[in-house]
Write a protein that holds these residues in place. Structure first.
Motif, PDB file in Angstrom:
ATOM      1  N   ASP A 161      10.392  13.238   2.687  1.00  0.00           N
ATOM      2  CA  ASP A 161       9.187  13.737   2.032  1.00  0.00           C
ATOM      3  C   ASP A 161       8.869  15.145   2.532  1.00  0.00           C
ATOM      4  O   ASP A 161       7.856  15.382   3.193  1.00  0.00           O
ATOM      5  CB  ASP A 161       8.032  12.777   2.306  1.00  0.00           C
ATOM      6  N   GLU A 201       0.850  -1.188   0.000  1.00  0.00           N
ATOM      7  CA  GLU A 201       0.000   0.000   0.000  1.00  0.00           C
ATOM      8  C   GLU A 201       0.888   1.240   0.000  1.00  0.00           C
ATOM      9  O   GLU A 201       1.173   1.824   1.041  1.00  0.00           O
ATOM     10  CB  GLU A 201      -0.932  -0.021   1.208  1.00  0.00           C
ATOM     11  N   TRP A 202       1.314   1.632  -1.182  1.00  0.00           N
ATOM     12  CA  TRP A 202       2.240   2.743  -1.335  1.00  0.00           C
ATOM     13  C   TRP A 202       1.542   3.926  -2.001  1.00  0.00           C
ATOM     14  O   TRP A 202       0.746   3.748  -2.931  1.00  0.00           O
ATOM     15  CB  TRP A 202       3.426   2.332  -2.211  1.00  0.00           C
ATOM     16  N   ARG A 203       1.866   5.106  -1.546  1.00  0.00           N
ATOM     17  CA  ARG A 203       1.380   6.331  -2.193  1.00  0.00           C
ATOM     18  C   ARG A 203       2.058   6.510  -3.536  1.00  0.00           C
ATOM     19  O   ARG A 203       3.216   6.103  -3.712  1.00  0.00           O
ATOM     20  CB  ARG A 203       1.678   7.522  -1.285  1.00  0.00           C
ATOM     21  N   THR A 204       1.375   7.104  -4.493  1.00  0.00           N
ATOM     22  CA  THR A 204       1.954   7.372  -5.810  1.00  0.00           C
ATOM     23  C   THR A 204       1.762   8.839  -6.176  1.00  0.00           C
ATOM     24  O   THR A 204       0.935   9.540  -5.594  1.00  0.00           O
ATOM     25  CB  THR A 204       1.332   6.491  -6.905  1.00  0.00           C
ATOM     26  N   ALA A 205       2.534   9.292  -7.162  1.00  0.00           N
ATOM     27  CA  ALA A 205       2.412  10.643  -7.680  1.00  0.00           C
ATOM     28  C   ALA A 205       2.627  10.609  -9.183  1.00  0.00           C
ATOM     29  O   ALA A 205       3.458   9.838  -9.676  1.00  0.00           O
ATOM     30  CB  ALA A 205       3.429  11.572  -7.019  1.00  0.00           C
ATOM     31  N   ALA A 218       6.470   6.092  -6.904  1.00  0.00           N
ATOM     32  CA  ALA A 218       5.772   5.430  -5.802  1.00  0.00           C
ATOM     33  C   ALA A 218       6.621   5.553  -4.552  1.00  0.00           C
ATOM     34  O   ALA A 218       7.861   5.524  -4.622  1.00  0.00           O
ATOM     35  CB  ALA A 218       5.512   3.962  -6.135  1.00  0.00           C
ATOM     36  N   TYR A 219       5.955   5.668  -3.396  1.00  0.00           N
ATOM     37  CA  TYR A 219       6.635   5.911  -2.127  1.00  0.00           C
ATOM     38  C   TYR A 219       6.373   4.751  -1.170  1.00  0.00           C
ATOM     39  O   TYR A 219       5.251   4.571  -0.697  1.00  0.00           O
ATOM     40  CB  TYR A 219       6.107   7.183  -1.466  1.00  0.00           C
ATOM     41  N   THR A 239      -1.990   2.447 -11.798  1.00  0.00           N
ATOM     42  CA  THR A 239      -1.551   1.311 -10.988  1.00  0.00           C
ATOM     43  C   THR A 239      -2.633   0.233 -10.957  1.00  0.00           C
ATOM     44  O   THR A 239      -3.825   0.509 -11.112  1.00  0.00           O
ATOM     45  CB  THR A 239      -1.226   1.729  -9.547  1.00  0.00           C
TER      46      THR A 239
END
Length: 373
Positions: free
Chosen positions: A137, A55-59, A96-97, A65
C-alpha cells in the motif's frame, strides 16, 4: 472450529466456521492473539491475516458496502456485500483491502482462500468478476499473484497461491480484492491468508477428485487437478480463473497470449505434484484443454509441458509440445522420469506463451502408471 467474526456494529459471536469444525468455541471477547494462534495451528504454513475480522478499508466512489449476517453463510455466518454501482475503467477503481499481519519477504509463497458469491451482475454470463492480489500500500502499489476469479451465484470457496517477487513490510501489506471491472454485487466472507504453504487444506469446499474414464485403472493420481491449486506466471499475457460447468471439476483458467512471448514459459501454469517420483517411473500427463483462438497455421493453440522442480534452476524432464482444437479434449502425454523428485518439490509446468493465442485449461491429471500400463 466455531469462531466469532468481528465486524463493527454487528454482533457475531460464536458463528460457525466450516473450515475447521473440531476446535472449541471462542467467545467474541476472547484474547485475539490466542484465537489467531489456535487458528494458525490448524492451518498449513503460517497465518498472516486476521480471519475473525471483516473490517476492511475500501476505495472507490461508486462502491457501496453492507454487512450481511446469516448462519447459512459458510465459514463464519457473515460476509460483506460489495455493490459496484457502475463499472470502472479498471478493476482497481473499486476495491477492498484485507490487512496482513506479517512482513512478506521476496520468495515467500503466499496462499489465500475466501468464501464468496455473486447476487447481481451485468456481465453477459451473469457472474461476478473479482481480481485478487497481494499488494504493497504505497505508490506505485506493487504487488504479485494477480488472479481474476469468476464468482458464481452459490457460496463457494475460492483459493489462489503465488510466490512473492517483492518484499512488503507488514504495515503496508494487504490482500486486495478489485471489483470495478463489472457492475455487480458480490458478497465476500471469511478469508484466510497463509505464508509458506501452497494450499489451504481441510476446507470441505470441493469434491474429492476422481479420474476421468480414460484414466481409470491406469495408476495412481499424483497431482492436484483443481485449477485453484495451480501456481501462475504471467510475465507475458494474462490469465483468469472462472467456473466452467462443461469440464471435469467445474473450473477452468483462460490464458491470453497477445503475441509470441520471448519464452513460452513467460505465460504458464504450474500443477503441483503430491507424491515423490522415482527415476524410471512411468507417468501419464492428461491435460483438459481447448482453443478459443490462435494465430497459428492450423488455428490450434500450442501448449508446452514438462515435469520440473518448483525451485530454481527448475531442473526437469519430459519436455513436449502439443496442440488442441476448439472443443474440450483430454490430451495425454507419457513420459519416463529421468530424475527422482521428492514429494511436494515438483510440478507439471504448462507453457502457454509459444503463440499468439487464447486457450482454456481445465484440470490436469498426472498418473503414476501401474506396471504393464
Amino acid at each position: 472450529m466455531t469462531l466469532a467474526i468481528r465486524k463493527a456494529g454487528v454482533g457475531l459471536a460464536a458463528l460457525a466456521l466450516a473450515l475447521f469444525p473440531s476446535a472449541p468455541t471462542l467467545a467474541q471477547d476472547a484474547d485475539t492473539a490466542a484465537q489467531l494462534a489456535e487458528i494458525d495451528a490448524s492451518l498449513p504454513g503460517t497465518l498472516i491475516n486476521d480471519p475473525t475480522s471483516l473490517e476492511w478499508r475500501t476505495a472507490g466512489a461508486r462502491l457501496r458496502t453492507a454487512a450481511i449476517v446469516d448462519p447459512n453463510i459458510p465459514g463464519g455466518g457473515a460476509a460483506t456485500q460489495y455493490e459496484v454501482r457502475r463499472a470502472g475503467a479498471n478493476p482497481w477503481d473499486m476495491q477492498a483491502y484485507a490487512p496482513l499481519t506479517a512482513d512478506i519477504a521476496s520468495g515467500t509463497q503466499v496462499t489465500y482462500g475466501f468464501w464468496a458469491r455473486t447476487t447481481e451482475s451485468r456481465a453477459a454470463d451473469g457472474n461476478g468478476r473479482v481480481t485478487v492480489r497481494v499488494q504493497r500500500d504505497a505508490d506505485p502499489w506493487p504487488g504479485f499473484g494477480d488472479t481474476t476469479f469468476v464468482i458464481g451465484r452459490e457460496w463457494r470457496w475460492y483459493e489462489g497461491t503465488a510466490t512473492a517477487n517483492i518484499s512488503i513490510p507488514r504495515r503496508e501489506a494487504f490482500l486486495v480484492f478489485q471489483m470495478g471491472a463489472e457492475q455487480q454485487t458480490v458478497e465476500i466472507g471469511q478469508t484466510f491468508v497463509v505464508a509458506g504453504a501452497d494450499r489451504i487444506l481441510g476446507n470441505n469446499a470441493r469434491p474429492t477428485p476422481t479420474l476421468p474414464p480414460q484414466l481409470e485403472g491406469r495408476g495412481t493420481l499424483i497431482s492436484n487437478p483443481f485449477v485453484s491449486d495451480y501456481s501462475y506466471l504471467a510475465n507475458a499475457g494474462t490469465y483468469a480463473v472462472r467456473e466452467e460447468g462443461t469440464i471435469w471439476l467445474g473450473s477452468a483458467v483462460q490464458f491470453t497470449s497477445p503475441a509470441v512471448a520471448p519464452q513460452a514459459w513467460d505465460l504458464q501454469a504450474a500443477v503441483p505434484l503430491t507424491e515423490a517420483i522415482a527415476e524410471g517411473d512411468q507417468l501419464e500427463i492428461a491435460v483438459a484443454a481447448r482453443t478459443v483462438s490462435a494465430a497459428t497455421e492450423d488455428g490450434r493453440a500450442r501448449i508446452g509441458v514438462r515435469v520440473q522442480q518448483n525451485v530454481p534452476p527448475f531442473g526437469g524432464f519430459g519436455d513436449n509440445t502439443f496442440s488442441v482444437g476448439p472443443n474440450w479434449q483430454l490430451v495425454r502425454v507419457r513420459t519416463t522420469a529421468t530424475a527422482a523428485m521428492a514429494g511436494g518439490s515438483a510440478v507439471v509446468a504448462l507453457h502457454l506463451g509459444g503463440a499468439q493465442q487464447v486457450v482454456d485449461i481445465g484440470p490436469v491429471y498426472v498418473v503414476k502408471l501401474t506396471a504393464g500400463q
